[in-house]
Design a protein around this motif. Structure first.
Motif, PDB file in Angstrom:
ATOM      1  N   GLY A  26      -3.020  40.161  89.313  1.00 41.20           N
ATOM      2  CA  GLY A  26      -1.939  40.268  88.755  1.00 41.20           C
ATOM      3  C   GLY A  26      -0.278  40.111  89.221  1.00 41.20           C
ATOM      4  N   ASN A  27      -0.253  39.623  90.609  1.00 38.28           N
ATOM      5  CA  ASN A  27       1.041  39.399  91.197  1.00 38.28           C
ATOM      6  C   ASN A  27       1.066  38.257  92.112  1.00 38.28           C
ATOM      7  OD1 ASN A  27      -0.385  40.493  93.398  1.00 38.28           O
ATOM      8  ND2 ASN A  27       1.180  41.952  93.879  1.00 38.28           N
ATOM      9  N   THR A  28       0.085  37.326  92.106  1.00 39.72           N
ATOM     10  CA  THR A  28       0.061  36.055  92.679  1.00 39.72           C
ATOM     11  C   THR A  28       1.260  35.390  92.639  1.00 39.72           C
ATOM     12  OG1 THR A  28      -2.380  35.955  92.349  1.00 39.72           O
ATOM     13  CG2 THR A  28      -1.081  33.987  93.202  1.00 39.72           C
ATOM     14  N   PHE A  29       1.969  35.425  91.318  1.00 44.21           N
ATOM     15  CA  PHE A  29       3.113  34.721  91.160  1.00 44.21           C
ATOM     16  C   PHE A  29       4.418  35.144  92.061  1.00 44.21           C
ATOM     17  CE2 PHE A  29       3.739  38.583  88.882  1.00 44.21           C
ATOM     18  CZ  PHE A  29       5.208  38.712  89.068  1.00 44.21           C
ATOM     19  N   LYS A  30       4.234  36.214  92.713  1.00 36.84           N
ATOM     20  CA  LYS A  30       5.336  36.874  93.219  1.00 36.84           C
ATOM     21  C   LYS A  30       5.553  35.860  94.777  1.00 36.84           C
ATOM     22  CE  LYS A  30       6.195  41.756  92.512  1.00 36.84           C
ATOM     23  NZ  LYS A  30       6.577  42.833  93.155  1.00 36.84           N
ATOM     24  N   ILE A  31       4.485  35.306  95.186  1.00 39.73           N
ATOM     25  CA  ILE A  31       4.303  34.635  96.560  1.00 39.73           C
ATOM     26  C   ILE A  31       5.489  33.372  96.267  1.00 39.73           C
ATOM     27  CG2 ILE A  31       3.216  33.023  98.177  1.00 39.73           C
ATOM     28  CD1 ILE A  31       0.767  35.051  97.721  1.00 39.73           C
ATOM     29  N   GLU A  32       5.033  32.628  95.371  1.00 36.00           N
ATOM     30  CA  GLU A  32       5.928  31.570  94.953  1.00 36.00           C
ATOM     31  C   GLU A  32       7.344  31.910  94.580  1.00 36.00           C
ATOM     32  OE1 GLU A  32       7.476  27.503  94.392  1.00 36.00           O
ATOM     33  OE2 GLU A  32       5.538  28.212  95.577  1.00 36.00           O
ATOM     34  N   LEU A  33       7.323  32.936  93.848  1.00 36.60           N
ATOM     35  CA  LEU A  33       8.595  33.443  93.373  1.00 36.60           C
ATOM     36  C   LEU A  33       9.493  33.832  94.361  1.00 36.60           C
ATOM     37  CD1 LEU A  33      10.664  34.321  91.027  1.00 36.60           C
ATOM     38  CD2 LEU A  33       9.744  36.432  91.100  1.00 36.60           C
ATOM     39  N   ALA A  34       9.065  34.574  95.672  1.00 34.66           N
ATOM     40  CA  ALA A  34       9.731  34.792  96.860  1.00 34.66           C
ATOM     41  C   ALA A  34      10.083  33.430  97.582  1.00 34.66           C
ATOM     42  CB  ALA A  34       8.740  35.645  97.744  1.00 34.66           C
ATOM     43  N   ARG A  35       9.371  32.579  97.688  1.00 36.28           N
ATOM     44  CA  ARG A  35       9.666  31.213  98.242  1.00 36.28           C
ATOM     45  C   ARG A  35      10.799  30.676  97.587  1.00 36.28           C
ATOM     46  NH1 ARG A  35       5.051  29.355  97.952  1.00 36.28           N
ATOM     47  NH2 ARG A  35       4.345  29.641  99.933  1.00 36.28           N
ATOM     48  N   ARG A  36      10.769  30.639  96.336  1.00 34.64           N
ATOM     49  CA  ARG A  36      11.872  29.918  95.765  1.00 34.64           C
ATOM     50  C   ARG A  36      13.317  30.558  95.559  1.00 34.64           C
ATOM     51  NH1 ARG A  36       9.636  26.590  90.143  1.00 34.64           N
ATOM     52  NH2 ARG A  36       7.589  26.043  91.142  1.00 34.64           N
ATOM     53  N   THR A  37      13.051  32.134  95.711  1.00 40.88           N
ATOM     54  CA  THR A  37      14.206  32.841  95.961  1.00 40.88           C
ATOM     55  C   THR A  37      14.966  32.733  97.191  1.00 40.88           C
ATOM     56  OG1 THR A  37      13.190  34.371  94.137  1.00 40.88           O
ATOM     57  CG2 THR A  37      15.360  35.440  95.286  1.00 40.88           C
ATOM     58  N   ILE A  38      13.960  32.669  98.061  1.00 37.35           N
ATOM     59  CA  ILE A  38      14.883  32.557  99.495  1.00 37.35           C
ATOM     60  C   ILE A  38      15.539  31.343  99.609  1.00 37.35           C
ATOM     61  CG2 ILE A  38      14.096  32.250 101.849  1.00 37.35           C
ATOM     62  CD1 ILE A  38      12.003  33.978 101.510  1.00 37.35           C
ATOM     63  N   VAL A  39      14.774  30.295  99.062  1.00 36.31           N
ATOM     64  CA  VAL A  39      15.548  28.982  99.396  1.00 36.31           C
ATOM     65  C   VAL A  39      16.710  28.794  98.489  1.00 36.31           C
ATOM     66  CG1 VAL A  39      15.174  26.569  98.912  1.00 36.31           C
ATOM     67  CG2 VAL A  39      13.345  27.709  99.799  1.00 36.31           C
ATOM     68  N   ALA A  40      16.797  29.512  97.249  1.00 36.52           N
ATOM     69  CA  ALA A  40      17.887  29.145  96.371  1.00 36.52           C
ATOM     70  C   ALA A  40      19.147  30.152  96.866  1.00 36.52           C
ATOM     71  CB  ALA A  40      17.540  29.915  95.069  1.00 36.52           C
ATOM     72  N   THR A  41      18.531  31.349  97.573  1.00 32.72           N
ATOM     73  CA  THR A  41      19.805  32.281  98.196  1.00 32.72           C
ATOM     74  C   THR A  41      20.451  31.360  99.456  1.00 32.72           C
ATOM     75  OG1 THR A  41      18.587  34.033  97.480  1.00 32.72           O
ATOM     76  CG2 THR A  41      20.374  34.389  99.153  1.00 32.72           C
ATOM     77  N   LEU A  42      19.484  30.900 100.163  1.00 35.28           N
ATOM     78  CA  LEU A  42      20.201  30.263 101.181  1.00 35.28           C
ATOM     79  C   LEU A  42      20.798  28.898 101.150  1.00 35.28           C
ATOM     80  CD1 LEU A  42      16.875  30.476 103.850  1.00 35.28           C
ATOM     81  CD2 LEU A  42      19.168  31.730 103.921  1.00 35.28           C
ATOM     82  N   ARG A  43      20.601  28.326  99.823  1.00 34.30           N
ATOM     83  CA  ARG A  43      21.076  27.158  99.488  1.00 34.30           C
ATOM     84  C   ARG A  43      22.452  27.321  98.918  1.00 34.30           C
ATOM     85  NH1 ARG A  43      18.678  26.225  94.695  1.00 34.30           N
ATOM     86  NH2 ARG A  43      16.943  25.154  95.811  1.00 34.30           N
ATOM     87  N   ASP A  44      22.645  28.577  98.392  1.00 32.34           N
ATOM     88  CA  ASP A  44      23.612  29.169  97.675  1.00 32.34           C
ATOM     89  C   ASP A  44      25.054  29.349  98.710  1.00 32.34           C
ATOM     90  OD1 ASP A  44      22.884  28.887  95.256  1.00 32.34           O
ATOM     91  OD2 ASP A  44      22.800  31.242  94.901  1.00 32.34           O
ATOM     92  N   LEU A  45      24.265  29.898  99.936  1.00 34.96           N
ATOM     93  CA  LEU A  45      25.288  30.286 101.114  1.00 34.96           C
ATOM     94  C   LEU A  45      25.838  29.212 101.671  1.00 34.96           C
ATOM     95  CD1 LEU A  45      23.468  33.185 102.538  1.00 34.96           C
ATOM     96  CD2 LEU A  45      25.900  33.273 101.474  1.00 34.96           C
ATOM     97  N   THR A  46      25.145  27.899 101.524  1.00 34.63           N
ATOM     98  CA  THR A  46      25.643  26.569 102.280  1.00 34.63           C
ATOM     99  C   THR A  46      26.376  25.657 101.322  1.00 34.63           C
ATOM    100  OG1 THR A  46      23.391  25.828 102.097  1.00 34.63           O
ATOM    101  CG2 THR A  46      23.727  26.775 104.197  1.00 34.63           C
TER     102      THR A  46
END
Length: 330
Positions: A304-324
């Motif tokens: 029921g939570n496999t989606f979290k792995i890809e969601l975490a990946r995208r959220t990390i990238v988006a957060t770092l992208r925003d900072l730069t």
């Protein structure tokens, strides 16, 4: 609710003496988690020590640019404090993402550290839960797992830590000051909460007779920091995935990075592998993806939570992208 003794402590010394010989005592600050758990018969203390009037409500600047936060500072007051908003915007943002305004007005910083999981099976007395009843099993495994962990979990527990504030504190290298009748000690925030292993009911490094008195933050590596929370609705919902990040760059290269994840582990998850990949790397989306991949390589999911792995990946990238992309800290 079971019968219990109530003690109102006028000072820290009285509070510590009240629990020194009472292994089943609990401190009461804001009460936003403990009272609920007592009503649900999950927490069953013999003694409740009210510490809400102790003088632990200050936010003070430290020599060297750090900040000391009293354990009884209300979450709303901390989020609005000028020192926090300017030097540690990620912390202010994380607090404002948590709970509701009414709860933030009552909840304390120390209590936030010690809040317990919101796993449905933990709250359900009819379900097996190793956190609630050691060695009883984990009904979440094979059950409804949308909100459960993918990092640091074990065969005995897959619950997640619910705090937003603690994720930011983990990224900021915070230290927790605790006191007992034996003296004072300091615990790095990253070592304060414990992974479940075979003892999920042991959730922190805190001893039963110890009281959290303060949290100290070192001077920030940068004021460019951000907290991003992904959840099922816009307010009063716990994180599916959250990211606390602070990033400093120079000449297009990452010179300092701090990263922590929430909603994915039984404790606030310091992303040390991602930080290792980022340090010295080009401040590009390719580097951000590589850092996310490195951190999530060890992730394991339920149906029921496999989606979290890809969601975490995208959220990390988006957060770092925003900072730069904009260089802001808001």
């Amino acid at each position: 609710m079971r019968t219990f003794s109530y003690v109102r402590a006028p000072d820290v010394e009285t509070a510590l003496r009240a629990v020194a010989d009472e292994p089943n005592a609990k401190f009461l600050g804001g009460g936003t988690n403990l009272v609920d758990l007592m009503r649900e018969n999950v927490e069953r203390p013999d003694v409740v020590v009210d510490i809400s009037r102790l003088p632990l409500t200050g936010v003070e600047e430290l020599p060297g640019g750090g900040v000391r936060i009293g354990a009884l500072v209300r979450n709303s007051a901390l989020a609005a404090h000028p020192l926090i908003r300017t030097r540690y915007p990620v912390l202010s943002q994380a607090i404002l993402c948590g709970a509701s305004a009414q709860l933030r007005n009552m909840a304390t910083v120390g209590g936030n550290l010690l809040q317990r999981t919101r796993c449905l099976y933990f709250y359900d007395g009819a379900s097996a839960c190793n956190k609630r009843e050691p060695a009883s099993g984990c009904a979440a495994i094979g059950g409804f797992t949308r909100n459960h962990g993918v990092l640091g979990v074990s065969e005995h527990c897959i619950a997640t830590h619910p705090s937003d504030l603690c994720v930011a504190l983990a990224a900021l290298d915070a230290e927790v000051e605790v006191e007992s009748t034996r003296g004072t000690r300091r615990i790095p925030l990253t070592g304060f909460h414990r992974l479940p292993g075979s003892t999920p009911h042991v959730e922190s490094a805190l001893e039963p007779d110890e009281l959290v008195t303060a949290i100290e933050l070192p001077a920030p590596i940068t004021e460019r920091s951000r907290y991003r929370k992904v959840r099922d609705r816009a307010s009063y919902a716990f994180a599916l995935v959250s990211v606390a990040a602070a990033l400093e760059t120079g000449g297009g290269t990452v010179t300092a990075a701090r990263l922590a994840l929430g909603g994915v582990a039984p404790k606030p998850w310091r992303a040390v592998e991602a930080e290792r990949v980022l340090l010295g790397a080009p401040a590009t989306e390719e580097s951000f993806r590589a850092a996310a991949d490195a951190e999530l390589a060890a992730a394991t999911a339920q149906d029921g939570n496999t989606f979290k792995i890809e969601l975490a990946r995208r959220t990390i990238v988006a957060t770092l992208r925003d900072l730069t992309s904009d260089g802001s800290a808001t």
